[in-house]
Design a protein around this motif. Structure first.
Motif, PDB file in Angstrom:
ATOM      1  N   PRO A   3       0.701  -1.430  -0.041  1.00  0.00           N
ATOM      2  CA  PRO A   3      -0.109   0.048  -0.019  1.00  0.00           C
ATOM      3  C   PRO A   3       0.844   1.271   0.091  1.00  0.00           C
ATOM      4  CG  PRO A   3      -0.603  -1.640   1.670  1.00  0.00           C
ATOM      5  CD  PRO A   3       0.617  -2.344   1.005  1.00  0.00           C
ATOM      6  N   GLY A   4       0.378   2.318  -0.857  1.00  0.00           N
ATOM      7  CA  GLY A   4       1.204   3.475  -0.898  1.00  0.00           C
ATOM      8  C   GLY A   4       2.464   3.666  -1.894  1.00  0.00           C
ATOM      9  N   ILE A   5       3.100   2.538  -2.461  1.00  0.00           N
ATOM     10  CA  ILE A   5       3.833   2.474  -2.996  1.00  0.00           C
ATOM     11  C   ILE A   5       3.424   2.542  -4.540  1.00  0.00           C
ATOM     12  CG2 ILE A   5       5.868   1.173  -4.011  1.00  0.00           C
ATOM     13  CD1 ILE A   5       7.019   0.592  -1.237  1.00  0.00           C
ATOM     14  N   THR A   6       3.649   3.125  -5.634  1.00  0.00           N
ATOM     15  CA  THR A   6       3.012   3.307  -6.852  1.00  0.00           C
ATOM     16  C   THR A   6       4.308   3.095  -7.817  1.00  0.00           C
ATOM     17  OG1 THR A   6       3.405   5.602  -6.849  1.00  0.00           O
ATOM     18  CG2 THR A   6       1.335   4.909  -6.122  1.00  0.00           C
ATOM     19  N   THR A  40       2.970   7.355  -2.224  1.00  0.00           N
ATOM     20  CA  THR A  40       1.968   8.585  -1.855  1.00  0.00           C
ATOM     21  C   THR A  40       2.026   8.921  -0.447  1.00  0.00           C
ATOM     22  OG1 THR A  40       0.555   7.444  -3.587  1.00  0.00           O
ATOM     23  CG2 THR A  40      -0.460   8.897  -1.889  1.00  0.00           C
ATOM     24  N   LYS A  41       2.241  10.035  -0.230  1.00  0.00           N
ATOM     25  CA  LYS A  41       2.568  10.709   1.123  1.00  0.00           C
ATOM     26  C   LYS A  41       1.171  11.092   1.589  1.00  0.00           C
ATOM     27  CE  LYS A  41       5.382  13.030   4.517  1.00  0.00           C
ATOM     28  NZ  LYS A  41       6.641  13.793   4.384  1.00  0.00           N
ATOM     29  N   PRO A  90       2.471  12.774  -4.304  1.00  0.00           N
ATOM     30  CA  PRO A  90       3.397  11.759  -4.569  1.00  0.00           C
ATOM     31  C   PRO A  90       4.851  12.241  -3.964  1.00  0.00           C
ATOM     32  CG  PRO A  90       2.632  13.365  -6.534  1.00  0.00           C
ATOM     33  CD  PRO A  90       1.871  13.789  -5.399  1.00  0.00           C
ATOM     34  N   VAL A  91       5.568  11.302  -3.713  1.00  0.00           N
ATOM     35  CA  VAL A  91       7.006  11.547  -3.225  1.00  0.00           C
ATOM     36  C   VAL A  91       7.852  10.523  -3.701  1.00  0.00           C
ATOM     37  CG1 VAL A  91       6.389  10.265  -1.118  1.00  0.00           C
ATOM     38  CG2 VAL A  91       8.227  11.779  -1.091  1.00  0.00           C
ATOM     39  N   THR A 135       6.368  -0.871  10.635  1.00  0.00           N
ATOM     40  CA  THR A 135       6.369   0.199  11.690  1.00  0.00           C
ATOM     41  C   THR A 135       5.266   1.081  11.121  1.00  0.00           C
ATOM     42  OG1 THR A 135       8.194   1.241  10.611  1.00  0.00           O
ATOM     43  CG2 THR A 135       8.780  -0.155  12.328  1.00  0.00           C
ATOM     44  N   ARG A 136       4.956   1.020   9.867  1.00  0.00           N
ATOM     45  CA  ARG A 136       4.037   2.184   9.371  1.00  0.00           C
ATOM     46  C   ARG A 136       3.201   1.356   8.302  1.00  0.00           C
ATOM     47  NH1 ARG A 136       4.764   7.738   9.393  1.00  0.00           N
ATOM     48  NH2 ARG A 136       3.326   8.672   7.995  1.00  0.00           N
ATOM     49  N   GLY A 137       2.024   1.623   8.402  1.00  0.00           N
ATOM     50  CA  GLY A 137       1.083   1.465   7.070  1.00  0.00           C
ATOM     51  C   GLY A 137       0.415   0.025   7.819  1.00  0.00           C
ATOM     52  N   SER A 138      -0.352  -0.684   6.633  1.00  0.00           N
ATOM     53  CA  SER A 138      -1.482  -1.758   6.784  1.00  0.00           C
ATOM     54  C   SER A 138      -0.749  -3.027   6.339  1.00  0.00           C
ATOM     55  CB  SER A 138      -2.434  -1.331   6.363  1.00  0.00           C
ATOM     56  OG  SER A 138      -3.317  -2.544   6.335  1.00  0.00           O
TER      57      SER A 138
END
Length: 130
Positions: A30-33, A53-54, A63-64, A109-112
């Motif tokens: 999740p969050g990596i594109t 995606t931040k 986007p980052v 440590t972060r995310g789902s």
């Protein structure tokens, strides 16, 4: 630390082959594109350019470009990595529970972690019959 575990209907070799392909990471994390691996590919010490995606409460999603550092790889067993922004440490573990069944555990440590194992379940079902 967030953790999730799920049994996949695929051999450990099939699951590992999917995980070991850097270009598959945006499909399940999740969050990596996007991912652009360095010349080392899937190897300890590799540095991958990552598009992510931040999320910010005030600014919303943006986007980052960041870096993913491949830390440790125990073939067919374990993979750890560190994402620089947003700062995230991840550990993926595989355990064979049968000829065509593999338990995958994700800790982050972060995310789902739940979303990650859910996407892996949807994508890596080589032994499933429909």
């Amino acid at each position: 630390m967030h953790s999730a575990t799920r049994e996949l209907l695929a051999s450990r070799a099939d699951v590992w082959a999917f995980l070991a392909e850097p270009y598959h990471l945006p499909d399940w994390w999740p969050g990596i594109t996007g991912v652009e691996p360095d010349q080392r590919g899937f190897a300890p010490g590799a540095r991958w350019k990552v598009l992510a995606t931040k999320r910010n409460v005030l600014a919303g999603r943006r986007p980052v470009e960041t870096m993913l550092l491949v830390r440790e790889i125990d073939v067919y067993e374990r993979w750890t990595w560190h994402l620089l922004q947003p700062t995230t440490d991840v550990e993926i573990r595989l355990h064979s529970v049968g000829e065509h069944r593999t338990e995958v555990s994700v800790s982050t440590t972060r995310g789902s972690a739940e979303a990650a194992v859910g996407r892996l379940y949807d994508l890596v079902q080589t032994a499933a019959t429909f």
